[in-house]
Write a protein that holds these residues in place. Structure first.
Motif: not given
Length: 357
Positions: A77-80, A260-276
């Motif tokens: 349901q999350t990915l579809r 704290v970590e200096g990103h411009p926003g929330l990072l997309i998970h590496g395993p989520l990108t792999c899954t997609l």
């Protein structure tokens, strides 16, 4: 997700010029200035890492889990909504509506099972697992890539009781001009059920000292055979963090990720990108083939609420690392960020399905 594959070539040399990056600079620069004024002796740092390495290498942990239908149903349901309409549906139980018992699980679905029973006080300050991390000052981590090898004869199935054996199989220290020492940690995860071996995952993590981050844009030189554009939301990242029991704060805690970590926003998970990417492949899978392996690496960050494009290209020549027989089919998969830079890339090896052999 942040790449370390090109750190030595200046991956982190370019500043990110976005609002919340500037918001963090004042507090962060004081911290880095203080650190520069009294640096830890490099020999002492290496000695600490060597001591930790001696204790960490060879240790194993075993987790058991039932491949319950509900987490897979919620993952679907999350990915579809982010997958092409050609992505096949999963059979459902008529009684409760969950994925039916005995269903073969899609590739990378194992990443939302086998949660680590780690209490919050035992986590690292960034929310991730402390037992896989080297000692301070190597407190900043990135998901560098990995390799997943599947057993087509024995896939994970819904409701099957399965085990995961995890171990640290390699720890490497590299010296780069951009970041001084980098500590690479390679994990091996062996997953089995009552019928035997199901899959092996090799997971590569990299640890470094706190550093101001940037993004190097590397465009892909070829055109895809199939593609799909998505706009990952905070809800997607939150749900995937919850399902995968991943409390790494860069994926759901905006003040931490930015200030704290200096990103411009929330990072997309590496395993989520792999899954997609693997689900994109599943949506375009030729009949009679099944996934044998996926060898991938992260290249640059991808962020929430920015366009991400998922791509696939059928390869005409065999991949040099492929050990499959001549019937194998290779597909290059890659994700690009909103600046058309490669966020992740890899090669999937497909083989004839056991039912067609």
């Amino acid at each position: 997700m942040l790449s370390i594959s090109r750190l030595g070539q200046g991956l982190l040399r370019q500043p990110i010029r976005q609002a919340c990056f500037h918001a963090h600079v004042a507090g962060r620069s004081a911290m880095t200035t203080a650190a520069a004024a009294s640096p830890r002796n490099a020999d002492q740092e290496l000695a600490l890492i060597d001591k930790w390495k001696s204790a960490a290498m060879g240790q194993k942990s075993v987790l058991w889990d039932r491949m319950d239908a509900r987490p897979l149903t919620l993952l679907d349901q999350t990915l579809r909504p982010y997958l092409p309409p050609t992505y096949p549906s999963l059979p459902r139980s008529p009684q409760v509506g969950d994925v039916a018992s005995g269903t073969a699980m899609p590739p990378a679905a194992h990443l939302v099972y086998f949660p680590s029973p780690t209490a919050e006080p035992d986590l690292a300050p960034d929310g991730y697992l402390a037992e896989e991390a080297p000692p301070e000052p190597f407190a900043q981590r990135v998901w560098a890539g990995g390799l997943i090898e599947f057993n087509p004869l024995n896939p994970l199935r819904v409701d099957a009781i399965s085990s995961q054996t995890k171990s640290i199989v390699d720890i490497t220290i590299k010296d780069t001009s951009a970041l001084q020492h980098l500590v690479f940690v390679k994990l091996a995860l062996e997953i089995s059920n009552s019928s035997g071996h199901c899959l092996t995952e090799y997971r590569n993590l990299a640890y470094m000292k706190p550093v101001d981050l940037g993004r190097k844009i590397v465009a892909h030189p070829r055109s895809p055979d199939f593609t799909h554009v998505i706009d990952p939301s905070e809800i997607l990242l939150f749900r995937y963090s919850s399902l995968s029991w991943n409390s790494h704060r860069i994926h759901y805690d905006s003040p931490y990720a930015c200030d704290v970590e200096g990103h411009p926003g929330l990072l997309i998970h590496g395993p989520l990108t792999c899954t997609l990417l693997l689900q994109l492949l599943h949506a375009n899978m030729p009949p009679g083939l099944t996934l044998k392996s996926f060898d991938y690496r992260a290249v640059s960050p991808a962020y929430c609420q920015q366009h991400m494009t998922l791509n696939g290209r059928w390869m005409q020549q065999r991949h040099k690392k492929s050990s499959a027989d001549d019937a194998s089919v290779l597909c290059e998969l890659w994700a690009t960020n909103n600046e058309n830079g490669i966020a992740m890339k890899g090669v999937a090896t497909l083989v004839p399905s056991p039912s067609t052999v």
